[in-house]
Design a protein around this motif. Structure first.
Motif, PDB file in Angstrom:
ATOM      1  N   ASN A 169      37.953 -29.787 -90.684  1.00 61.02           N
ATOM      2  CA  ASN A 169      37.031 -29.311 -89.979  1.00 61.02           C
ATOM      3  C   ASN A 169      36.899 -30.397 -88.833  1.00 61.02           C
ATOM      4  OD1 ASN A 169      36.516 -26.879 -90.737  1.00 61.02           O
ATOM      5  ND2 ASN A 169      34.751 -27.539 -92.240  1.00 61.02           N
ATOM      6  N   LYS A 170      36.958 -31.870 -89.371  1.00 60.86           N
ATOM      7  CA  LYS A 170      36.898 -32.949 -88.448  1.00 60.86           C
ATOM      8  C   LYS A 170      38.090 -32.971 -87.444  1.00 60.86           C
ATOM      9  CE  LYS A 170      34.334 -35.961 -91.276  1.00 60.86           C
ATOM     10  NZ  LYS A 170      34.293 -37.325 -91.942  1.00 60.86           N
ATOM     11  N   PHE A 171      39.131 -32.656 -87.961  1.00 63.57           N
ATOM     12  CA  PHE A 171      40.377 -32.350 -86.965  1.00 63.57           C
ATOM     13  C   PHE A 171      40.238 -31.273 -86.184  1.00 63.57           C
ATOM     14  CE2 PHE A 171      45.003 -31.470 -86.243  1.00 63.57           C
ATOM     15  CZ  PHE A 171      45.306 -32.632 -85.693  1.00 63.57           C
ATOM     16  N   SER A 172      39.719 -30.215 -86.667  1.00 66.48           N
ATOM     17  CA  SER A 172      39.502 -28.861 -85.815  1.00 66.48           C
ATOM     18  C   SER A 172      38.690 -29.210 -84.644  1.00 66.48           C
ATOM     19  CB  SER A 172      39.252 -27.691 -86.439  1.00 66.48           C
ATOM     20  OG  SER A 172      37.936 -27.777 -87.053  1.00 66.48           O
ATOM     21  N   LYS A 173      37.883 -30.124 -84.507  1.00 65.14           N
ATOM     22  CA  LYS A 173      36.859 -30.494 -83.681  1.00 65.14           C
ATOM     23  C   LYS A 173      37.723 -30.983 -82.509  1.00 65.14           C
ATOM     24  CE  LYS A 173      33.003 -29.380 -85.016  1.00 65.14           C
ATOM     25  NZ  LYS A 173      32.148 -28.460 -84.442  1.00 65.14           N
ATOM     26  N   PHE A 174      39.027 -31.504 -83.029  1.00 68.54           N
ATOM     27  CA  PHE A 174      39.850 -32.252 -81.780  1.00 68.54           C
ATOM     28  C   PHE A 174      40.318 -31.038 -80.867  1.00 68.54           C
ATOM     29  CE2 PHE A 174      42.922 -34.890 -79.895  1.00 68.54           C
ATOM     30  CZ  PHE A 174      44.146 -33.938 -79.733  1.00 68.54           C
ATOM     31  N   TYR A 175      40.441 -29.917 -81.254  1.00 69.48           N
ATOM     32  CA  TYR A 175      40.891 -28.932 -80.465  1.00 69.48           C
ATOM     33  C   TYR A 175      39.765 -28.311 -79.445  1.00 69.48           C
ATOM     34  CZ  TYR A 175      45.119 -28.915 -82.679  1.00 69.48           C
ATOM     35  OH  TYR A 175      46.560 -29.345 -83.588  1.00 69.48           O
ATOM     36  N   GLN A 176      38.508 -28.315 -80.110  1.00 65.88           N
ATOM     37  CA  GLN A 176      37.454 -27.931 -79.525  1.00 65.88           C
ATOM     38  C   GLN A 176      37.286 -28.690 -78.101  1.00 65.88           C
ATOM     39  OE1 GLN A 176      33.924 -27.915 -81.803  1.00 65.88           O
ATOM     40  NE2 GLN A 176      34.492 -26.056 -82.789  1.00 65.88           N
ATOM     41  N   TYR A 177      37.638 -29.931 -78.283  1.00 62.66           N
ATOM     42  CA  TYR A 177      37.521 -30.948 -77.171  1.00 62.66           C
ATOM     43  C   TYR A 177      38.801 -31.437 -76.419  1.00 62.66           C
ATOM     44  CZ  TYR A 177      33.046 -31.539 -79.486  1.00 62.66           C
ATOM     45  OH  TYR A 177      31.654 -31.355 -79.894  1.00 62.66           O
ATOM     46  N   GLN A 178      39.556 -30.393 -76.704  1.00 61.90           N
ATOM     47  CA  GLN A 178      40.913 -30.547 -76.098  1.00 61.90           C
ATOM     48  C   GLN A 178      41.043 -30.733 -74.684  1.00 61.90           C
ATOM     49  OE1 GLN A 178      43.740 -27.447 -77.103  1.00 61.90           O
ATOM     50  NE2 GLN A 178      45.321 -28.715 -76.801  1.00 61.90           N
ATOM     51  N   GLN A 179      40.138 -30.016 -73.986  1.00 58.57           N
ATOM     52  CA  GLN A 179      40.105 -29.953 -72.410  1.00 58.57           C
ATOM     53  C   GLN A 179      39.649 -31.457 -71.949  1.00 58.57           C
ATOM     54  OE1 GLN A 179      41.196 -28.100 -70.025  1.00 58.57           O
ATOM     55  NE2 GLN A 179      42.217 -26.914 -71.686  1.00 58.57           N
ATOM     56  N   GLN A 233      37.215 -28.783-101.169  1.00 54.00           N
ATOM     57  CA  GLN A 233      36.558 -28.569 -99.942  1.00 54.00           C
ATOM     58  C   GLN A 233      36.276 -29.855 -99.238  1.00 54.00           C
ATOM     59  OE1 GLN A 233      34.596 -26.080 -99.318  1.00 54.00           O
ATOM     60  NE2 GLN A 233      33.615 -27.199 -97.484  1.00 54.00           N
ATOM     61  N   LYS A 234      36.672 -31.097 -99.909  1.00 49.22           N
ATOM     62  CA  LYS A 234      36.738 -32.273 -99.148  1.00 49.22           C
ATOM     63  C   LYS A 234      37.822 -32.237 -98.199  1.00 49.22           C
ATOM     64  CE  LYS A 234      34.493 -34.972-102.885  1.00 49.22           C
ATOM     65  NZ  LYS A 234      34.948 -36.116-103.949  1.00 49.22           N
ATOM     66  N   GLY A 235      39.030 -31.798 -98.681  1.00 51.50           N
ATOM     67  CA  GLY A 235      40.098 -31.437 -97.737  1.00 51.50           C
ATOM     68  C   GLY A 235      39.510 -30.596 -96.589  1.00 51.50           C
ATOM     69  N   ILE A 236      38.957 -29.609 -96.904  1.00 53.37           N
ATOM     70  CA  ILE A 236      38.493 -28.720 -95.814  1.00 53.37           C
ATOM     71  C   ILE A 236      37.493 -29.206 -94.650  1.00 53.37           C
ATOM     72  CG2 ILE A 236      37.095 -26.503 -95.383  1.00 53.37           C
ATOM     73  CD1 ILE A 236      39.914 -25.857 -96.459  1.00 53.37           C
ATOM     74  N   ASP A 237      37.005 -30.312 -95.376  1.00 58.95           N
ATOM     75  CA  ASP A 237      36.002 -30.984 -94.349  1.00 58.95           C
ATOM     76  C   ASP A 237      36.579 -31.905 -93.462  1.00 58.95           C
ATOM     77  OD1 ASP A 237      33.336 -31.370 -96.989  1.00 58.95           O
ATOM     78  OD2 ASP A 237      33.803 -29.821 -95.620  1.00 58.95           O
ATOM     79  N   ILE A 244      28.537 -28.296 -94.548  1.00 57.45           N
ATOM     80  CA  ILE A 244      28.121 -27.348 -95.374  1.00 57.45           C
ATOM     81  C   ILE A 244      28.644 -27.938 -96.675  1.00 57.45           C
ATOM     82  CG2 ILE A 244      28.109 -24.929 -96.264  1.00 57.45           C
ATOM     83  CD1 ILE A 244      28.653 -24.162 -93.571  1.00 57.45           C
ATOM     84  N   HIS A 245      27.688 -28.013 -97.836  1.00 56.50           N
ATOM     85  CA  HIS A 245      27.766 -28.560 -99.056  1.00 56.50           C
ATOM     86  C   HIS A 245      27.741 -27.282 -99.967  1.00 56.50           C
ATOM     87  CE1 HIS A 245      27.892 -32.711 -97.946  1.00 56.50           C
ATOM     88  NE2 HIS A 245      26.838 -32.701 -97.237  1.00 56.50           N
ATOM     89  N   VAL A 246      28.739 -27.148-100.868  1.00 56.64           N
ATOM     90  CA  VAL A 246      29.017 -26.159-101.844  1.00 56.64           C
ATOM     91  C   VAL A 246      28.436 -26.726-103.034  1.00 56.64           C
ATOM     92  CG1 VAL A 246      30.424 -24.514-102.916  1.00 56.64           C
ATOM     93  CG2 VAL A 246      30.630 -25.326-100.716  1.00 56.64           C
ATOM     94  N   VAL A 247      27.203 -26.134-103.579  1.00 55.68           N
ATOM     95  CA  VAL A 247      26.669 -26.605-104.981  1.00 55.68           C
ATOM     96  C   VAL A 247      27.159 -25.388-105.907  1.00 55.68           C
ATOM     97  CG1 VAL A 247      24.776 -27.248-106.247  1.00 55.68           C
ATOM     98  CG2 VAL A 247      25.020 -27.788-103.809  1.00 55.68           C
ATOM     99  N   ILE A 248      27.922 -25.707-106.980  1.00 58.85           N
ATOM    100  CA  ILE A 248      28.135 -24.846-107.912  1.00 58.85           C
ATOM    101  C   ILE A 248      27.069 -24.918-108.953  1.00 58.85           C
ATOM    102  CG2 ILE A 248      29.863 -24.158-109.643  1.00 58.85           C
ATOM    103  CD1 ILE A 248      31.175 -24.265-106.895  1.00 58.85           C
ATOM    104  N   LYS A 249      25.933 -24.041-108.940  1.00 60.95           N
ATOM    105  CA  LYS A 249      24.988 -23.994-109.816  1.00 60.95           C
ATOM    106  C   LYS A 249      25.074 -22.724-110.794  1.00 60.95           C
ATOM    107  CE  LYS A 249      21.667 -27.146-107.900  1.00 60.95           C
ATOM    108  NZ  LYS A 249      20.391 -27.422-107.843  1.00 60.95           N
TER     109      LYS A 249
END
Length: 193
Positions: A172-182, A165-169, A76-81
């Motif tokens: 988010n990649k790191f949080s995918k690790f926990y989704q695939y933890q099993q 937001q770049k840091g949050i992105d 999700i890209h946040v655009v500040i318009k």
């Protein structure tokens, strides 16, 4: 190394500001020495970090599948318009207010001078008063325009939020690790595509 230094290093570690040597000190402390009870909750993490580098994945295609799943996730890209629209609309409102003020005063002065034939001294005084009032109103408008500098500071803060937001992105990649933890823990139990 005393416990106070270890606690300070732990705080830095969880803030993400430790160096590699400080992290190595933490690993050595939690794997080699007896850990006091109030720090024992951290010991398992560091033992895992030491052991995780020695593990090998049984499935060579696991990493490719894992990265493919991460790539499928839409970002999700946040655009500040909104701020740009507010900035431009505030400038337009200020110009309209200035034009309306000038038109009103000019129109009133013109009507008064055609209806009444006033002495030049009175006309001069009225013109002077009108210009003084215009000057005061213009100065008030300029004070509001100077506040736009504060708005520019706010825009710089919004740009910092974009970096956040770049840091949050990245998180988010790191949080995918926990989704695939099993899949990571028990790769043999998962159905293969």
């Amino acid at each position: 190394m005393n416990f106070k230094e270890i606690e300070e290093l732990l705080d830095k570690f969880y803030e993400g500001s430790t160096t590699l040597t400080e992290e190595q000190q933490l690993r050595n402390f939690f794997t080699n020495e007896s850990v006091p009870p109030h720090l024992s909750e951290h010991a398992e993490l560091f033992r895992h970090l030491v052991n995780s580098g020695k593990e090998e994945l049984p499935d060579p295609e696991f990493e490719n599948r894992f990265l493919a799943e991460i790539e499928k996730t839409a970002l999700i890209h946040v655009v500040i318009k909104r701020n740009q629209v507010l900035f431009l609309s505030s400038i337009a409102a200020g110009l309209l207010l200035l034009a309306g003020t000038i038109f009103t005063f000019r129109h009133d002065v013109f009507l008064r001078s055609t209806k009444n034939n006033v002495a030049p001294e009175i006309a001069y005084q009225q013109a002077k008063n009108a210009l003084a009032m215009l000057s005061v109103n213009l100065n008030i408008g300029l004070d509001q325009a100077l506040k736009l500098g504060d708005f520019q500071k706010g825009l710089k803060e919004v740009q910092k939020l974009q970096a956040f937001q770049k840091g949050i992105d990245q998180l988010n990649k790191f949080s995918k690790f926990y989704q695939y933890q099993q899949i990571i823990i028990n790769p043999g139990d998962q159905p293969r595509p």
